[in-house]
Design an enzyme around this catalytic site. Structure first.
Site, PDB file in Angstrom:
ATOM      1  N   GLY A 340      51.312  24.327   2.988  1.00 21.56           N
ATOM      2  CA  GLY A 340      50.791  24.169   4.344  1.00 21.56           C
ATOM      3  C   GLY A 340      50.670  22.716   4.760  1.00 21.56           C
ATOM      4  CD  GLU A 363      77.980   6.720  11.807  1.00 17.91           C
ATOM      5  OE1 GLU A 363      78.846   6.336  11.034  1.00 17.91           O
ATOM      6  OE2 GLU A 363      76.925   6.088  12.033  1.00 17.91           O
TER       7      GLU A 363
END
Lengths: 379, 263
Positions: A340, A363
């Site tokens: 969590g 890219e």
């Protein structure tokens, strides 16, 4: 075969790591939260010779090898992938094409400023309708006396926020298709240039990404890089090299996320024991570390081939394909190890996970990398 | 201006220290080493003086072969050359012997000022700088938080932190100045500096070439003999007192009185 880094590469690694830990880490969450471009950090990296790594010393650069470049980008990315991509784009796409294709006058005019980090470079290829299909660019340039007049709308431009110089790819002859594309060096104080909207992104927030617009933008004709029609060749060459930088960035993201996960797993107590004592966590960590090493060696191999002067398109594509996949998987597992807390912005791993995804896209997407690799094998 | 900086390679303070089997020294097998952080301030001060007055910065270190890496780091920051005193006979030297060895190496060199870190983070004695000044017969200021050197008037002025305030001191140069941590912001080595560091000259010295008798150095020649080392006690895990606040507070008070005995 030698798997050891040289003494210089080891010292560079220590130095950049030290700089990133002391000068970037304390403010990285704030820059991410505010989506603020870290220009002061880039200037300081300029003082350290990291903004002109491959530029020869006679133009103010460091004249370093490509493995050193990969090391520096990885070390920066371990702490802040946004800084890493700013450095990578500036070096690979901003500076190196001028080193490779520029005239002596262009090199003398632009490289010293770029090498010192006092000027920032960027690379403008992508347009709204030209992404992976880069040859589909619609922007144009036409010669008018001693000047070219550029009209183009470029988007998703890394370093747009700080750029002093843009390398822009537009059509000089539409009839010729991709052979009609040319590259131009356009300073951002040229008349007709303006920055467009600042994009809101999933990750790498501090790498401020913007549109760049050229409306009847006039530049001296000496700012043509290479010959008319060389643009596509220049762009592909630059992207091949840039992929080594993005791959190194991806390795850095994965390593940074793993480092956080290892430290946390030793501290976090559940069921009365540190979670690192559970096999579920141990196996995840073992797999993460193994994948990172595999990716890093592909990056070093691509850099090594480029250093030796060989063809490195396939090697760079393999490095980027693997490393970006590893960055996404490892940063996801790091969030899982944090549980969590990993989902909370207060802890650093959710940022690595957000930052990782882009390495599979920019890219050249992973699909484009596979095209490059398979073409080399099937030709 | 000829600037000498004495420096030491020390274990990285960011790593955990373990003791060797005899508990007289630290286990060096898994240690990474760095330039003593206080020496980085001394190097930076030296480089700033060079930028102001010209001349050369020479680094001087005593240490095993691996100390070359620390010297190269200083050279990558911008120092011009190094002197590396390395000899197996030096193992176990105390602070006075270390200062004698450094003084022997320095006496053959031209110098206008000698800079050191205030203290090395490994042994934490702070004695070598002042002892070196004594042996060289020159004044010293230790723990400088500011430093101005006037090469024309041949004097140095420094600030020291003292209980409740600051003390400003002036000495004629040559002098030894030891650096406190706020003296400056040490620069990072630059990439061109790193690439040049390997080619900068480092003069290797051993005990014989300094004209010293091997029996006068090392553990044998030292007045201080280490008796043992121990790690600080491991902090025990805390205890959480469960229950309602009132009950828990009573239990806490009882524990502080009966077990911890601080009430």
């Amino acid at each position: 075969m030698d798997f050891d880094l040289s003494d210089e590469q080891k010292m560079l690694k220590r130095t950049v790591r030290d700089f990133a830990e002391k000068e970037i880490k304390p403010t990285r969450a704030e820059f991410d939260e505010k989506a603020e471009y870290p220009i002061e950090i880039l200037r300081r990296l300029g003082d350290m010779g990291i903004m002109g790594m491959a530029i020869p010393p006679e133009y103010g650069g460091s004249g370093a090898d490509v493995i050193s470049y990969a090391i520096a980008v990885e070390e920066l990315s371990k702490i802040d992938p946004s800084v890493a991509v700013a450095v990578s784009v500036h070096n690979s796409l901003g500076c190196d094409p001028i080193v490779k294709f520029g005239t002596e006058e262009q090199k003398k005019k632009w490289l010293p400023g770029l090498a010192s980090g006092k000027k920032i470079g960027c690379f403008c290829l992508t347009e709204p309708d030209a992404g992976s299909d880069a040859a589909a660019v619609k922007g144009t340039a036409r010669l008018d006396g001693d000047e070219y007049i550029i009209n183009a709308r470029k988007q998703f431009i890394t370093n747009a926020a700080g750029a002093d110089l843009s390398l822009v790819f537009v059509m000089t002859d539409k009839e010729k298709g991709y052979k009609g594309i040319s590259g131009f060096l356009v300073p951002t104080d040229a008349p007709g240039f303006s920055r467009g909207k600042k994009e809101k992104k999933m990750g790498i927030h501090a790498s401020v990404t913007m549109e760049m617009n050229y409306e009847d933008c006039r530049i001296p004709k000496e700012n043509l890089l290479g010959e008319e029609g060389d643009g596509f060749k220049i762009a592909l060459w630059a992207l091949d090299a840039g992929r080594i930088g993005v791959a190194a960035q991806a390795v850095g993201i994965a390593q940074g996320a793993l480092n956080e996960a290892v430290a946390y797993s030793k501290e976090r107590i559940q069921f009365g024991k540190p979670i690192s004592s559970f096999q579920a966590i141990q196996w995840m960590i073992a797999d993460m570390a193994t994948e990172i090493d595999a990716a890093r060696f592909l990056v070093y191999r691509a850099a090594y081939v480029k250093d030796k002067g060989g063809r490195f398109s396939k090697e760079a594509a393999m490095a980027k394909l693997k490393a970006s996949d590893v960055a996404v998987n490892v940063s996801r597992d790091a969030v899982q190890i944090f549980g969590g807390y990993g989902y909370m912005r207060e802890y650093p791993v959710e940022r690595y996970y957000r930052d990782a995804k882009i390495t599979e896209i920019y890219e050249g997407t992973s699909e484009i990398q596979r095209m490059v690799i398979s073409r080399a094998l099937l030709r | 201006m000829n600037i000498l900086v004495c420096m030491k390679q020390v274990p990285d303070t960011a790593i955990a220290i373990r003791l060797d089997a005899e508990q007289k020294s630290i286990d060096r097998s898994e240690i990474t080493y760095v330039v003593n952080p206080f020496d980085e301030y001394a190097i930076e001060a030296g480089l700033q003086l060079k930028e102001k007055y010209g001349g050369e910065v020479t680094l001087v270190t005593m240490g095993p072969d691996r100390a070359d890496e620390a010297l190269r780091t200083g050279l990558a920051m911008g120092a011009d050359k190094g002197v590396h005193i390395s000899d197996p006979a030096l193992e176990g030297s105390d602070t006075l012997v270390t200062a004698k060895v450094l003084a022997a190496a320095i006496k053959g060199l031209p110098y206008d000022i000698v800079l050191c870190g205030k203290v090395a983070t490994d042994d934490n004695t702070g004695q070598v700088g002042p002892a070196l000044a004594e042996l060289l017969g020159i004044p010293h200021i230790s723990g400088a938080t500011t430093l101005e050197v006037d090469d024309d008037a041949k004097k140095a002025t420094a600030t020291r932190e003292v209980e409740g305030g600051f003390m400003r001191m002036e000495v004629p140069i040559p002098a030894v100045i030891t650096a406190e941590k706020d003296l400056n912001a040490p620069r990072y080595p630059s990439l061109p500096g790193i690439m040049k560091a390997k080619t900068k000259p480092v003069d290797k010295k051993d005990v014989a070439s300094l004209g010293m008798d091997p029996s006068s150095v090392g553990l044998a020649g030292s007045k201080i003999q280490p008796m043992g080392m121990s790690l600080p006690p491991v902090r025990e895990a805390g205890r959480i007192i469960e229950g309602e606040a009132e009950e828990a507070a009573k239990e806490l008070a009882r524990l502080l009185r009966a077990e911890v005995k601080i009430l």
